[in-house]
Motif scaffolding. Structure first.
Motif, PDB file in Angstrom:
ATOM      1  N   LYS A  55       0.888  -1.127  -0.220  1.00 59.57           N
ATOM      2  CA  LYS A  55       0.250  -0.003   0.068  1.00 59.57           C
ATOM      3  C   LYS A  55       0.795   1.473  -0.113  1.00 59.57           C
ATOM      4  N   LYS A  56       2.299   1.002   0.086  1.00 61.54           N
ATOM      5  CA  LYS A  56       3.188   2.167  -0.109  1.00 61.54           C
ATOM      6  C   LYS A  56       3.329   2.670  -1.443  1.00 61.54           C
ATOM      7  N   GLU A  57       3.372   4.005  -1.586  1.00 62.37           N
ATOM      8  CA  GLU A  57       3.587   4.541  -2.940  1.00 62.37           C
ATOM      9  C   GLU A  57       4.937   4.086  -3.388  1.00 62.37           C
TER      10      GLU A  57
ATOM     11  N   GLU B 154      -7.384  -6.121   5.968  1.00 58.23           N
ATOM     12  CA  GLU B 154      -6.378  -5.448   5.519  1.00 58.23           C
ATOM     13  C   GLU B 154      -5.296  -6.155   4.743  1.00 58.23           C
TER      14      GLU B 154
END
Length: 120
Positions: A31-33, A79
């Motif tokens: 989920k990190k850019e 999640e």
């Protein structure tokens, strides 16, 4: 990254440790850019300490004791997917090889997983 030192152990089992840790790092940085995963090692005495560090979801150190338990999860299934046995397998394999495993983390800043194995 340089070459990691060789250690004594069952190749297939040690490979599974790396696969489990890398799979977790990829999953929890998803989920990190801009995901970052770092692998390295240090050597002291007759042991090598390996680590895998990421900048992913991390975890609250208050719950570090649960990380390596069977079916223990620190994040919900909604999640992040998974069944909660990967890290317990890592611990079992490393301890059978005479090593130790531990982790450090910070919520939303990432985690670092460490394990030791006897030098070759």
């Amino acid at each position: 990254m340089g070459v990691l030192p060789n250690v004594d152990g069952d190749t297939d089992m040690i490979r599974q440790v790396w696969v489990n840790l890398f799979t977790n790092a990829v999953k929890f940085t998803g989920k990190k850019e801009k995901a970052k995963i770092e692998v390295g090692s240090t050597s002291a005495g007759d042991m090598v300490t390996y680590y895998m560090k990421d900048n992913g979801a991390g975890f609250d150190m208050q719950y570090v004791g649960k990380l390596f338990g069977v079916f223990q999860r620190l994040h919900s299934v909604e999640e992040f997917d998974g069944n909660g046995i990967g890290l317990s397998n890592v611990k079992r394999i490393i301890e059978r090889h005479g090593g130790k495993v531990w982790a450090e983390g910070k919520v939303d800043e990432g985690a670092t997983f460490y394990f030791t194995l006897p030098k070759k």
